[in-house]
Design a protein around this motif. Structure first.
Motif, PDB file in Angstrom:
ATOM      1  N   TYR A   1       8.063   4.153 -14.425  1.00  0.00           N
ATOM      2  CA  TYR A   1       7.231   3.058 -13.897  1.00  0.00           C
ATOM      3  C   TYR A   1       7.828   2.607 -12.585  1.00  0.00           C
ATOM      4  O   TYR A   1       9.055   2.489 -12.468  1.00  0.00           O
ATOM      5  CB  TYR A   1       7.230   1.895 -14.901  1.00  0.00           C
ATOM      6  N   ASP A   2       6.988   2.389 -11.599  1.00  0.00           N
ATOM      7  CA  ASP A   2       7.498   1.915 -10.313  1.00  0.00           C
ATOM      8  C   ASP A   2       6.500   0.958  -9.668  1.00  0.00           C
ATOM      9  O   ASP A   2       5.283   1.075  -9.885  1.00  0.00           O
ATOM     10  CB  ASP A   2       7.763   3.090  -9.372  1.00  0.00           C
ATOM     11  N   VAL A   3       7.039   0.033  -8.906  1.00  0.00           N
ATOM     12  CA  VAL A   3       6.229  -0.964  -8.178  1.00  0.00           C
ATOM     13  C   VAL A   3       6.760  -1.063  -6.752  1.00  0.00           C
ATOM     14  O   VAL A   3       7.976  -1.023  -6.549  1.00  0.00           O
ATOM     15  CB  VAL A   3       6.368  -2.368  -8.831  1.00  0.00           C
ATOM     16  N   HIS A   4       5.874  -1.174  -5.799  1.00  0.00           N
ATOM     17  CA  HIS A   4       6.283  -1.575  -4.449  1.00  0.00           C
ATOM     18  C   HIS A   4       5.320  -2.621  -3.913  1.00  0.00           C
ATOM     19  O   HIS A   4       4.129  -2.641  -4.259  1.00  0.00           O
ATOM     20  CB  HIS A   4       6.376  -0.378  -3.496  1.00  0.00           C
ATOM     21  N   LYS A   5       5.891  -3.484  -3.070  1.00  0.00           N
ATOM     22  CA  LYS A   5       5.140  -4.583  -2.466  1.00  0.00           C
ATOM     23  C   LYS A   5       4.567  -4.124  -1.129  1.00  0.00           C
ATOM     24  O   LYS A   5       5.228  -3.386  -0.391  1.00  0.00           O
ATOM     25  CB  LYS A   5       6.118  -5.749  -2.252  1.00  0.00           C
TER      26      LYS A   5
ATOM     27  N   LEU B   1       5.621   9.314  -6.724  1.00  0.00           N
ATOM     28  CA  LEU B   1       6.777  10.203  -6.921  1.00  0.00           C
ATOM     29  C   LEU B   1       7.936   9.474  -7.580  1.00  0.00           C
ATOM     30  O   LEU B   1       8.681  10.072  -8.367  1.00  0.00           O
ATOM     31  CB  LEU B   1       7.218  10.828  -5.595  1.00  0.00           C
ATOM     32  N   HIS B   2       8.095   8.181  -7.303  1.00  0.00           N
ATOM     33  CA  HIS B   2       9.181   7.434  -7.956  1.00  0.00           C
ATOM     34  C   HIS B   2       8.949   7.355  -9.463  1.00  0.00           C
ATOM     35  O   HIS B   2       9.879   7.528 -10.253  1.00  0.00           O
ATOM     36  CB  HIS B   2       9.302   6.030  -7.364  1.00  0.00           C
ATOM     37  N   ALA B   3       7.715   7.095  -9.868  1.00  0.00           N
ATOM     38  CA  ALA B   3       7.418   7.032 -11.308  1.00  0.00           C
ATOM     39  C   ALA B   3       7.626   8.404 -11.951  1.00  0.00           C
ATOM     40  O   ALA B   3       8.153   8.506 -13.066  1.00  0.00           O
ATOM     41  CB  ALA B   3       5.983   6.546 -11.528  1.00  0.00           C
TER      42      ALA B   3
END
Ligand code: MG
Length: 167
Positions: free
Chosen positions: A12-16, A50-52
């Motif tokens: 799981y990944d999040v970016h602002k 790609l991070h997830a």
């Protein structure tokens, strides 16, 4: 196939989003440059897909997470392309003689609209992962305007992957 060699991983990944679009930091998802005028704040290129995926693979390999491999406090990797991060993770998969059985990605975003890019993103993932497209799924949802994603403050991605270890 031995069932005891199967491993599942979740990422799981999040970016602002940046308040103002920065042309030097274009939107990159699944290794693809997208034309939407949005910038994600990140130590890397901010590729949440790609991070997830990397975290899902590291999870399946019991190898921790992306932050252990590429700390966002390390100035030497500022602006790193996430395809480079994926390369490192794929090397770990190969070291375990592992192969991906299938991968399922869910992008969570109010913006940008993912549907027009879905085929391009899926094809990119197939190529980056060396997988038959039938083993790759990419889907997207909004949050019905709820929460930080609904307010268009950021976007997120989930990934589930199944791998088979060779040793
Ligand atoms: Mg990230």
């Amino acid at each position: 196939m031995s069932l005891s060699q199967l491993r599942i991983g979740h990422g799981y990944d999040v970016h602002k989003f940046a308040d103002v679009y920065d042309p030097s930091k274009p939107l990159v998802l699944a290794g693809q440059l997208l034309p939407d005028e949005l910038s994600l704040l990140a130590h890397s290129d901010g590729d949440v897909v790609l991070h997830a995926i990397c975290d899902a693979l590291l999870g399946a390999l019991a190898e921790g997470d992306i932050g252990l491999l590429f700390p966002d406090t390390d100035p030497s990797i500022a602006g790193i392309q996430s395809t480079q991060i994926l390369d490192t993770v794929m090397q770990k998969l190969r070291s375990a003689a592992g192969q991906i059985i299938n991968i399922d990605v869910t992008v969570v975003a109010q913006i940008p609209k993912i549907a027009p890019h879905r085929d391009v993103l899926k094809k990119s993932l197939s190529l980056l992962l060396g997988l038959d497209p039938a083993r790759v799924n990419l889907k997207a949802t909004t949050t019905e305007r709820l929460g930080f994603i609904g307010r268009k403050e950021g976007m997120a991605c989930h990934c589930v992957v199944l791998i088979e270890l060779g040793k």
